[in-house]
Design an enzyme around this catalytic site. Structure first.
Site: not given
Ligand SMILES: CCNc1nc2cc3[nH]c(NC)nc3cc2c(=O)[nH]1
Ligand SMILES: [Zn+2]
Length: 374
Positions: A268, A308, A311, A96-98, A94, A306, A191, A337
Site C-alpha cells: 500500500d 485508462c 489516456c 492508528g499507531g503509525f 491500519d 495506457c 518490527q 491514471h
Molecule cells: C498499522 C499501523 N502500523 C504501521 N503502519 C506503518 C505504515 C507505514 N508507512 C510507511 N511508509 C510510507 N512505512 C510504514 C510502516 C508502518 C509500521 O511499521 N506500522
Molecule cells: Zn492512463
C-alpha cells in the site's frame, strides 16, 4: 471458515516470487497486489465504480483518522465501513499507531498505549491495542492490523529492541481483545528496524502467536531502498509461506517489483494518489510532471501505452491546463491514471510470475521507466 486464508498458486522459477489469492469475507484478492489508500473512507477523488473499473481489489482506510473524525461509533451505526463508503470489496484498516507518530502533537508512549492530541483540534486522545481493536471491529474491515510502534529511522539499537518487544506484547493484547476473529483477519506487524537479529526476534515472537497474516513494518521510513531490500531478503523467509505477507507503505513501481521478487504479496502507499494531486504521473516512460510548460501544446495522450479513461480521452495539454487552473477534474484524471498504472503494473507482475520471467520483466520495465541502477 477462517476470516482470511492464503491460497498459493505458483512460485516463479526465475525469481522466487509467488502468485497467490487471499480469500476474505468480501471477496478474493489476486496477489501480488497494490492496495489504493482511502485514508478518510474515500480514495481521494475516486468513486467506488471507478476503483472497480481499474480492478482495485482491496482498499485501505486509516483507523487514526476515522477514530478522530467522524468517530468509529458513527461508522458502526452506519452499518460499518463497507456500507458507509459503498464499497463491497475487501477493506484493510491500519491500527492508528503509525499516524499517531506522523501526525499528532504531544504524544507519550507508555506500556498501556499512546496518549496524544488530535491534529484536528488538540483534544487529548488515547490509542492502545484494546482501543485499536474496538475501533477496527466497529469499522468492520476484513483485514485489521495489530497496534504497533514503527520506530523512526535511524534509531538506536536498544530503542528498536525495546520497541519491538513492546510491539510483541501489544500484538498479544490485540489477539486477546479481538471480538470477531472468525470474520475479520488480524495481521501482526514485524518490527526490528534494520537489524537482522531484531527482525528474527520480532518474527519469532509473532509467528509463535499464529496470526492469519503478517506485515513487515518499520520500512519505507526514509532508509535507502537497497537497505529496505536487504531487510526484506532476510525477513520475508522468516514468515510462514502459507500466510499473506504485506509490506507497509511501499508503492513506487521499482519497489513494487523488487518487493514482489522477494516474496511480498500485498503493498500500500499514498504515493500514486498524492503525487497525482500535484500533477505528477507515473507513465511507461517514467515519471512525467504534466504541469510542466513543455506540455502546453502537447496534444498526445499522457501515456501512449495506457488504456485508462484519462489516456483514451484527454491530452497532456488539457491535463496541464486543468492542473494549472487548480480544477478538481484535473486531479481526478491524474489520479485515475496513476492508480490504473499501478493496477496494470501488478497485473503484469502476476503475468510474469505465471510465465517464470519476473526478473526479465524487471529489467525491461527498469530500462523503459528509466530506472537504471536506481
Ligand atoms: C498499522 C499501523 N502500523 C504501521 N503502519 C506503518 C505504515 C507505514 N508507512 C510507511 N511508509 C510510507 N512505512 C510504514 C510502516 C508502518 C509500521 O511499521 N506500522
Ligand atoms: Zn492512463
Amino acid at each position: 471458515m477462517a476470516a482470511i486464508t492464503y491460497e498459493h498458486i505458483k512460485t516463479c522459477k526465475q525469481s522466487g516470487a509467488r502468485l497467490g489469492r487471499v480469500h476474505t469475507p468480501h471477496g478474493i484478492i489476486e496477489t501480488p497486489t497494490f492496495m489504493p489508500v482511502g485514508t478518510q473512507a474515500t480514495v481521494k477523488t475516486m468513486s467506488p465504480e471507478e476503483l472497480k473499473e481499474m480492478d482495485a481489489q482491496i482498499i485501505l482506510s486509516n483507523t487514526y483518522h476515522l477514530f478522530l473524525r467522524p468517530g468509529h461509533e458513527i461508522v458502526r451505526q452506519a452499518g460499518g465501513l463497507h456500507k458507509f463508503m459503498n464499497w463491497d470489496r475487501p477493506i484493510l484498516t491500519d491500527s492508528g499507531g503509525f499516524q499517531v507518530f506522523s501526525l499528532s502533537e504531544m504524544r507519550k508512549i507508555t506500556e498501556e498505549g499512546v496518549h496524544f492530541r488530535s491534529h484536528l483540534n488538540g483534544d487529548k486522545k488515547f490509542l492502545s491495542p484494546e482501543v485499536a481493536m474496538e475501533v477496527q471491529n466497529a469499522l468492520g474491515s476484513d483485514i485489521m492490523m495489530a497496534f504497533d510502534e514503527c520506530p523512526p529511522y535511524p534509531a538506536e539499537y536498544e530503542y528498536v529492541k525495546k520497541s519491538l518487544e513492546r510491539t510483541s506484547r501489544w500484538a498479544e493484547r490485540c489477539l486477546e481483545s479481538h471480538a470477531r476473529p472468525h470474520d475479520q483477519g488480524l495481521f501482526a506487524i514485524v518490527q526490528g528496524g534494520m537489524h537482522e537479529d531484531l527482525r528474527r526476534q520480532s518474527a519469532a515472537d509473532l509467528t509463535s502467536m499464529d496470526f492469519p497474516g503478517y506485515a513487515i513494518g518499520g520500512l519505507s521510513v526514509g532508509e535507502p531502498k537497497h537497505l529496505m531490500y536487504g531487510v526484506l531478503d532476510y525477513t520475508v523467509p522468516l514468515l510462514p509461506s502459507n500466510k499473506p505477507r504485506y509490506l507497509m507503505g511501499v508503492g513506487s513501481p521499482d519497489a513494487l517489483i523488487e518487493g514482489s521478487i522477494r516474496g511480498v504479496d500485498m503493498f500500500d502507499c499514498v504515493l500514486p494518489t498524492r503525487i497525482a494531486r500535484n500533477g505528477t504521473t507515473m507513465t511507461s516512460q517514467g515519471r512525467l510532471v504534466v504541469r510542466n510548460a513543455k506540455f502546453a501544446t502537447d496534444f498526445g495522450p499522457l501515456d501512449p501505452e495506457c488504456d485508462c479513461y484519462t489516456c483514451r480521452n484527454y491530452s497532456r495539454a488539457y491535463l496541464r491546463h486543468l492542473i494549472k487552473a487548480d480544477e478538481t477534474f484535473g486531479l481526478r484524471l491524474t489520479t485515475i491514471h496513476n492508480l490504473h498504472f499501478l493496477q496494470n503494473l501488478m497485473r503484469n507482475v502476476r503475468k510474469a510470475i505465471m510465465e517464470d520471467r519476473l526478473l526479465d520483466f524487471r529489467d525491461e520495465f527498469f530500462d523503459q521507466y528509466g530506472l537504471h541502477d536506481n
